[in-house]
Motif scaffolding. Structure first.
Motif, PDB file in Angstrom:
ATOM      1  N   LEU A  49       3.731  -2.857  -1.524  1.00  0.00           N
ATOM      2  CA  LEU A  49       5.606  -2.747  -1.513  1.00  0.00           C
ATOM      3  C   LEU A  49       5.673  -3.803  -2.976  1.00  0.00           C
ATOM      4  N   ALA A  50       4.098  -4.701  -3.431  1.00  0.00           N
ATOM      5  CA  ALA A  50       4.457  -5.234  -4.288  1.00  0.00           C
ATOM      6  C   ALA A  50       3.846  -4.680  -5.483  1.00  0.00           C
ATOM      7  N   LEU A  71       3.966  -1.481  -5.512  1.00  0.00           N
ATOM      8  CA  LEU A  71       4.803  -0.163  -5.402  1.00  0.00           C
ATOM      9  C   LEU A  71       6.448  -0.967  -6.360  1.00  0.00           C
ATOM     10  N   THR A  72       7.122  -1.931  -6.322  1.00  0.00           N
ATOM     11  CA  THR A  72       7.647  -2.441  -7.347  1.00  0.00           C
ATOM     12  C   THR A  72       7.701  -3.003  -8.430  1.00  0.00           C
ATOM     13  N   TYR A  73       6.669  -3.053  -8.393  1.00  0.00           N
ATOM     14  CA  TYR A  73       5.933  -3.414  -9.815  1.00  0.00           C
ATOM     15  C   TYR A  73       5.575  -2.436 -10.718  1.00  0.00           C
ATOM     16  N   VAL A 110       7.055   0.692 -10.233  1.00  0.00           N
ATOM     17  CA  VAL A 110       7.892   0.869 -10.785  1.00  0.00           C
ATOM     18  C   VAL A 110       8.912   0.250 -12.149  1.00  0.00           C
ATOM     19  N   CYS A 111       9.159  -0.760 -11.710  1.00  0.00           N
ATOM     20  CA  CYS A 111       9.498  -1.483 -13.319  1.00  0.00           C
ATOM     21  C   CYS A 111       9.279  -1.381 -14.355  1.00  0.00           C
TER      22      CYS A 111
END
Length: 109
Positions: free
Chosen positions: A58-59, A61-63, A65-66
């Motif tokens: 999840l971390a 994936l978040t990074y 996308v950013c």
């Protein structure tokens, strides 16, 4: 909000807005940090903690996308050769497709 949270907020805002420029956003924050992230993911996947694996995914994936939004925005602001803008956007589009398939595969396990 403490100072470290404020610094993180400022960093991610600058990353998403493409403020670091196309080359740095793509090569440093995308390729180099992405490679380091992949190495970390290999280590985490070898652990027996499902929770740690999920949190790490999840971390990441978040990074990612950013970083991809930042690359797209930096490409929009880039004033050099148009080929770099086009190639960066193609790479981002392929990244979005890859992440989409990864999410589909992970949710069907």
């Amino acid at each position: 909000m403490d100072d470290s949270q404020e610094i993180q907020k400022v960093f991610f805002k600058k990353l998403i807005d493409g403020d670091f420029g196309l080359a740095k956003t793509y090569w440093f924050y995308g390729v180099l940090v992405g490679l380091i992230g992949q190495i970390i993911m290999l280590g985490v996947e070898m652990s027996e903690s499902i929770a740690l694996v999920i949190i790490t995914i999840l971390a990441a994936l978040t990074y990612n996308v950013c970083q991809m939004i930042g690359t797209w925005n930096a490409a929009n602001r880039y004033t050099g050769s148009k080929i770099w803008t086009v190639l960066a956007k193609i790479t981002v589009a392929l990244g979005v497709i890859a992440i989409t398939f990864t999410i589909i595969i992970l949710t069907n396990l």
